[in-house]
Design an enzyme around this catalytic site. Structure first.
Site, PDB file in Angstrom:
ATOM      1  N   TYR A  11      27.325 -44.007  24.559  1.00 44.84           N
ATOM      2  CA  TYR A  11      26.521 -43.101  25.373  1.00 44.84           C
ATOM      3  C   TYR A  11      27.427 -42.190  26.189  1.00 44.84           C
ATOM      4  O   TYR A  11      28.603 -42.454  26.384  1.00 44.84           O
ATOM      5  CB  TYR A  11      25.533 -43.856  26.272  1.00 44.84           C
ATOM      6  CG  TYR A  11      26.145 -44.526  27.487  1.00 44.84           C
ATOM      7  CD1 TYR A  11      26.260 -43.844  28.697  1.00 44.84           C
ATOM      8  CD2 TYR A  11      26.593 -45.840  27.430  1.00 44.84           C
ATOM      9  CE1 TYR A  11      26.815 -44.461  29.811  1.00 44.84           C
ATOM     10  CE2 TYR A  11      27.141 -46.461  28.530  1.00 44.84           C
ATOM     11  CZ  TYR A  11      27.250 -45.761  29.726  1.00 44.84           C
ATOM     12  OH  TYR A  11      27.803 -46.367  30.826  1.00 44.84           O
ATOM     13  N   CYS A  12      26.828 -41.098  26.629  1.00 40.81           N
ATOM     14  CA  CYS A  12      27.503 -40.146  27.508  1.00 40.81           C
ATOM     15  C   CYS A  12      26.464 -39.664  28.519  1.00 40.81           C
ATOM     16  O   CYS A  12      25.569 -40.426  28.881  1.00 40.81           O
ATOM     17  CB  CYS A  12      28.144 -39.013  26.707  1.00 40.81           C
ATOM     18  SG  CYS A  12      27.007 -38.058  25.683  1.00 40.81           S
ATOM     19  N   GLU A  13      26.545 -38.434  28.937  1.00 41.38           N
ATOM     20  CA  GLU A  13      25.661 -37.919  29.983  1.00 41.38           C
ATOM     21  C   GLU A  13      24.216 -37.742  29.507  1.00 41.38           C
ATOM     22  O   GLU A  13      23.296 -38.216  30.140  1.00 41.38           O
ATOM     23  CB  GLU A  13      26.206 -36.593  30.511  1.00 41.38           C
ATOM     24  CG  GLU A  13      25.407 -36.006  31.658  1.00 41.38           C
ATOM     25  CD  GLU A  13      25.422 -36.853  32.917  1.00 41.38           C
ATOM     26  OE1 GLU A  13      24.406 -36.859  33.635  1.00 41.38           O
ATOM     27  OE2 GLU A  13      26.423 -37.513  33.193  1.00 41.38           O
TER      28      GLU A  13
ATOM     29  N   ILE B  60      23.016 -41.524  29.732  1.00 40.52           N
ATOM     30  CA  ILE B  60      22.755 -42.106  31.053  1.00 40.52           C
ATOM     31  C   ILE B  60      21.692 -41.314  31.816  1.00 40.52           C
ATOM     32  O   ILE B  60      20.998 -41.866  32.675  1.00 40.52           O
ATOM     33  CB  ILE B  60      24.060 -42.266  31.862  1.00 40.52           C
ATOM     34  CG1 ILE B  60      23.851 -43.263  33.014  1.00 40.52           C
ATOM     35  CG2 ILE B  60      24.590 -40.928  32.321  1.00 40.52           C
ATOM     36  CD1 ILE B  60      25.138 -43.714  33.681  1.00 40.52           C
TER      37      ILE B  60
END
Length: 140
Positions: free
Chosen positions: A88-90, A118
């Site tokens: 995952y990232c932003e 996130i």
């Protein structure tokens, strides 16, 4: 003809194959949080693929930081090849999770991407930890 149906839908068999394939590539935050809350995380690990500063600022509890830019055969040699790495990232607007999942896959690891990153996690009200989130439950 409506805009919605200007392009005809796929036949049910093709649609089932498409959506099954899509689910093979992504994990839903709701499914992941249920597993985390029940303690049933056998077989997968959440991986934050942005840099260390982003990870320190806000992360999903239990995640590890493995920045995509630093992924290599050497940096991943101790990772379990039987584990599925949920990257995952932003958010959907950030592609660090895609880059991380691609690098891990090219290195021979099983991967999925956390849908929405996130940002979607926080929008759903799920817990986040880090030095930049005290008292924050959602970045909406």
């Amino acid at each position: 003809m409506t805009n919605t149906l200007r392009f005809p839908p796929a036949d049910p068999e093709a649609a089932a194959a498409f959506f099954a394939a899509e689910l093979a590539f992504e994990a839903d935050p709701d499914d992941v949080v249920r597993d985390l809350e029940s303690g049933d995380t056998k077989g997968f690990l959440l991986v934050e693929t942005r840099g260390a500063q982003a990870f320190a600022h806000a992360r999903i509890p239990g995640a590890v930081n493995l920045p995509y830019a630093e992924m290599s055969a050497e940096s991943t040699e101790d990772l379990d090849r039987d584990t599925v790495y949920v990257c995952y990232c932003e958010s959907f607007q950030c592609n660090a999770a895609t880059k991380g999942a691609l690098r891990l896959a090219r290195l021979g690891f099983k991967v999925k991407r956390l849908a929405g990153g996130i940002t979607a996690w926080r929008a759903a009200g799920y817990p986040v930890e880090g030095d930049g989130v005290e008292g924050v439950t959602c970045a909406c």
